[in-house]
Design an enzyme around this catalytic site. Structure first.
Site, short mmCIF file in Angstrom:
data_model
loop_
_atom_site.label_atom_id
_atom_site.label_comp_id
_atom_site.label_asym_id
_atom_site.label_seq_id
_atom_site.Cartn_x
_atom_site.Cartn_y
_atom_site.Cartn_z
N LYS A 1 0.84 -1.20 0.00
CA LYS A 1 0.00 0.00 0.00
C LYS A 1 0.88 1.26 0.00
CE LYS A 1 -3.91 -2.29 2.29
NZ LYS A 1 -4.83 -2.29 3.47
N GLU B 1 -9.13 -11.06 -7.69
CA GLU B 1 -8.25 -9.89 -7.57
C GLU B 1 -7.12 -9.92 -8.59
OE1 GLU B 1 -7.07 -9.91 -3.47
OE2 GLU B 1 -9.00 -9.10 -2.79
N HIS C 1 -2.01 -5.40 1.46
CA HIS C 1 -3.24 -6.15 1.23
C HIS C 1 -2.83 -7.57 0.84
CE1 HIS C 1 -7.05 -7.52 -0.40
NE2 HIS C 1 -6.34 -7.99 -1.42
N TYR D 1 -11.73 -2.91 -4.02
CA TYR D 1 -12.45 -2.93 -2.73
C TYR D 1 -13.96 -2.88 -2.99
CZ TYR D 1 -8.18 -2.36 0.07
OH TYR D 1 -6.97 -2.55 0.69
N ASN E 1 -2.00 -0.10 7.00
CA ASN E 1 -1.44 -1.37 7.49
C ASN E 1 -0.56 -2.06 6.45
OD1 ASN E 1 -3.42 -2.16 5.75
ND2 ASN E 1 -4.66 -3.27 7.26
P1 ADP Z 1 -7.72 -7.19 5.43
O1 ADP Z 1 -6.97 -6.14 4.63
O2 ADP Z 1 -6.93 -7.67 6.62
O3 ADP Z 1 -8.27 -8.31 4.57
P2 ADP Z 1 -10.41 -6.01 5.53
O4 ADP Z 1 -10.71 -6.62 4.21
O5 ADP Z 1 -11.39 -6.24 6.64
O6 ADP Z 1 -8.99 -6.44 6.08
O7 ADP Z 1 -10.28 -4.42 5.34
C1 ADP Z 1 -9.67 -3.89 4.21
C2 ADP Z 1 -8.81 -2.72 4.61
O8 ADP Z 1 -9.63 -1.62 5.02
C3 ADP Z 1 -7.88 -2.97 5.78
O9 ADP Z 1 -6.68 -3.61 5.39
C4 ADP Z 1 -7.63 -1.58 6.31
O10 ADP Z 1 -6.58 -0.93 5.58
C5 ADP Z 1 -8.95 -0.86 6.03
N1 ADP Z 1 -9.83 -0.79 7.19
C6 ADP Z 1 -10.47 -1.81 7.77
N2 ADP Z 1 -11.23 -1.37 8.80
C7 ADP Z 1 -11.07 -0.03 8.86
C8 ADP Z 1 -11.60 1.01 9.71
N3 ADP Z 1 -12.45 0.75 10.70
N4 ADP Z 1 -11.20 2.27 9.48
C9 ADP Z 1 -10.36 2.55 8.47
N5 ADP Z 1 -9.84 1.62 7.62
C10 ADP Z 1 -10.18 0.35 7.82
#
Ligand code: ADP
Length: 167
Positions: free
Chosen positions: A15, A145, A134, A55, A131
């Protein structure tokens, strides 16, 4: 992708925070160290359309505020998209990446080692959870994807030197 040998492909995005922080090499190395093999890669500055395609269910899952914050974050700088291949590559990559919220991610995982943001902090400040990576959630998601990010001829088949040890 998965076949009867258990070899799968998974999509990893480094990211904008990972790229801006100069962590590309260190993060790609985590996957390579685990003997996952790079079979495709490209750097992309995402636009609104690609963000929506990647997304596609995020707004439904988290609401418009989180989606807007994520869209802004994902378009704030370039991302590096990489397809890794290996035995049960999807689950393996998720293990290396760690829990979604870095404050909960274990030490030794990418998110646990390189960030510490919590969901509460992101919600309070109306920002995305930065974070770093992805990783596709399951085999079907990975196939979808990969088709969003790469044409078939952009994925390269080759034999790595470590193939006898697991791809
Ligand atoms: P992952 O990336 O671990 O599969 P998710 O698909 O649940 O997790 O979420 C996608 C991405 O959205 C996360 O990696 C994170 O960057 C972002 N995200 C998730 N929850 C939140 C939140 N409450 N506020 C802001 N960003 C979020």
């Amino acid at each position: 992708m998965s076949n009867d040998t258990g070899v799968e492909r998974t999509l990893i995005l480094l990211k904008p925070d990972a790229v801006a922080r100069g962590l590309v090499g260190r993060i790609v190395a985590r996957f390579e160290d685990c003997l996952l093999k790079v079979v495709a890669s490209k750097m992309v500055w995402m636009d609104a359309t690609l963000t929506r395609r990647h997304y596609f269910d995020l707004e439904e899952r988290f609401g418009p505020k989180v989606y807007a914050a994520m869209a802004e974050f994902m378009q704030s700088g370039p991302v590096l998209a990489v397809v890794f291949e290996g035995v049960e590559a999807v689950a393996c990559a998720r293990k290396l990446v760690g829990a979604t919220y870095p404050d909960q991610a274990q030490p030794g995982t990418i998110r646990g080692d390189f960030a510490h943001m919590s969901q509460a902090y992101a919600n309070e400040h109306g920002i995305a959870v930065a974070n770093l990576v992805h990783a596709s959630g399951n085999v079907d998601e990975a196939a979808h994807e990969i088709s969003v990010w790469f044409a078939k001829d952009e994925i390269i088949e080759y034999r790595s030197a470590t193939a006898p040890f697991g791809q």
